[in-house]
Write an enzyme that holds these catalytic residues in place. Structure first.
Site, mmCIF file in Angstrom:
data_model
loop_
_atom_site.group_PDB
_atom_site.id
_atom_site.type_symbol
_atom_site.label_atom_id
_atom_site.label_comp_id
_atom_site.label_asym_id
_atom_site.label_seq_id
_atom_site.Cartn_x
_atom_site.Cartn_y
_atom_site.Cartn_z
ATOM 1 N N ARG A 10 0.820 -1.210 0.000
ATOM 2 C CA ARG A 10 0.000 0.000 0.000
ATOM 3 C C ARG A 10 0.860 1.269 0.000
ATOM 4 O O ARG A 10 0.624 2.188 -0.796
ATOM 5 C CB ARG A 10 -0.912 0.008 1.228
ATOM 6 C CG ARG A 10 -1.922 -1.108 1.319
ATOM 7 C CD ARG A 10 -2.951 -1.050 0.200
ATOM 8 N NE ARG A 10 -3.616 0.245 0.146
ATOM 9 C CZ ARG A 10 -4.197 0.743 -0.954
ATOM 10 N NH1 ARG A 10 -4.156 0.067 -2.081
ATOM 11 N NH2 ARG A 10 -4.810 1.902 -0.924
ATOM 12 N N CYS A 149 1.945 5.801 10.824
ATOM 13 C CA CYS A 149 0.853 6.764 10.688
ATOM 14 C C CYS A 149 0.294 7.167 12.047
ATOM 15 O O CYS A 149 0.000 8.342 12.286
ATOM 16 C CB CYS A 149 -0.247 6.200 9.795
ATOM 17 S SG CYS A 149 -1.039 4.684 10.418
ATOM 18 N N THR A 178 -6.449 -3.778 7.873
ATOM 19 C CA THR A 178 -5.198 -3.797 7.118
ATOM 20 C C THR A 178 -4.930 -5.190 6.567
ATOM 21 O O THR A 178 -5.626 -6.158 6.893
ATOM 22 C CB THR A 178 -4.008 -3.377 8.005
ATOM 23 O OG1 THR A 178 -3.729 -4.420 8.945
ATOM 24 C CG2 THR A 178 -4.301 -2.079 8.745
ATOM 25 N N ASN A 310 -4.716 7.171 7.035
ATOM 26 C CA ASN A 310 -3.565 6.391 7.472
ATOM 27 C C ASN A 310 -2.586 6.072 6.357
ATOM 28 O O ASN A 310 -1.443 5.691 6.623
ATOM 29 C CB ASN A 310 -4.035 5.081 8.135
ATOM 30 C CG ASN A 310 -5.050 4.334 7.301
ATOM 31 O OD1 ASN A 310 -6.189 4.793 7.134
ATOM 32 N ND2 ASN A 310 -4.671 3.185 6.773
#
Length: 331
Positions: A10, A149, A178, A310
């Site tokens: 990501r 984050c 996640t 995030n």
């Protein structure tokens, strides 16, 4: 500055989207064990941020994005990566696997000049949060840990609350699910993390307190943190409960954050009294968006809430770090 990205998850993919648009930065190579076709596909289409604005294609085994060519590597051992041959100034370590000085240091052994992690590193790597203590990183610093984050969101808010005086703080980060959670129930060493991420509100232990105690040793033993994963793909809400050393008020607290957001923390903290939800901060570049209408005071207990993206908010700070390291390189 010649940059390589190790790990195209990501954060790695979002960083690539952003870095190729910045003048003076050249992303030379990306490394990931997925196939090049899969890498290009995931770089082109994203379920959170939509399709890439720039053209993305695979040509002759290389990634072409925004008119630039990026070499694709598939080497699981960072010590064997060709950073010396490619003259790499900075590796962005985004796998989440090489987080101590020995692991991240393999990039240096391979010929890179510096390494910037994409999360909080091990205690043997100095923890430096942009906007808080980035001045501690000198030209001689070879590995930089910029925190994660949640650390980037909470550090600045705790620091500003310290102007009143903190006795203790409990922090629950209500966070999107996640990739380290399961889509369907399955075995996991953390049994709750193994439950279906899109079907439940799931408390998950986090080492955020340890990171914050490294930054605020005066609060050692007085910080408790947890995350609660909820069924959304992006966005988070940091829910702070402070026990203060002195009396305060909603007006005083909101004034502190409103003034900070307009001055020394501009671009890092934002302040609003609009009734936000997490989807409203998707693509927001701030580390924390303080929602002043949710601030509450009961005795010397304070409730403070801040939204953040995030992924996008965090990569914004990584981009700030890349620019700072480039300035150091030029000086």
């Amino acid at each position: 500055m010649r940059i390589a990205i190790n790990g195209m998850g990501r954060i790695g993919r979002l960083l690539l989207r952003r870095l190729v648009k910045i003048e003076g930065l050249e992303v030379v190579a990306v490394n990931d064990i997925m196939t090049p076709a899969q890498l290009v596909y995931l770089q082109k289409y994203d379920s959170v941020y939509g399709a890439a604005e720039d053209e993305v294609a695979l040509e002759n085994g290389q990634l072409c994005i925004a008119g630039k060519t990026v070499q694709i590597l598939q080497q699981p051992d960072p010590a064997k990566l060709p950073w010396k041959e490619l003259d790499i100034d900075l590796v962005l370590e985004c796998t989440g696997l090489f987080m101590d000085s020995a692991g991240a240091g393999t990039h240096l052994q391979a010929g890179a000049r510096k390494v910037l992690l994409s999360t909080t590193g091990a205690p043997d790597i100095p923890l430096c949060i942009y906007g808080f203590n980035q001045h501690q990183v000198s030209t001689g610093s070879l590995i930089v840990s910029p925190g994660g984050c949640m650390t980037n969101c909470s550090t600045h808010l705790i620091y500003l609350m310290q102007s009143i005086g903190i006795e203790a703080v409990h922090l629950n980060v209500v966070h999107s699910y996640t990739s380290r959670q399961h889509l369907v129930d399955g075995p996991h060493k953390d049994m709750r993390r193994g439950r279906a991420a899109a079907e439940s509100v799931i408390p998950v232990p986090v080492d955020l307190a340890e990171s914050l105690e490294r930054l605020f040793p005066v609060l050692k033993g007085r910080i408790h943190t947890v995350t609660t994963r909820v069924p959304v793909a992006n966005g988070a809400l940091a829910d702070f409960t402070f026990q203060m050393k002195a009396d305060t008020s909603v007006q005083e607290i909101n004034r502190i954050f409103k003034e900070a957001a307009a001055s020394e923390y501009k671009g890092i903290i934002a302040y609003t009294e609009d009734p936000l939800v997490s989807n409203d901060v998707r693509g927001n570049t701030h580390s924390a968006v303080v929602e002043g209408s949710l601030t509450a005071v009961t005795g010397r207990m304070v409730k403070l809430m801040a939204f953040f993206d995030n992924e996008y908010g965090y990569t914004s700070r990584v981009v700030d770090w890349v620019k700072l390291l480039k300035e150091q390189q030029a000086s």
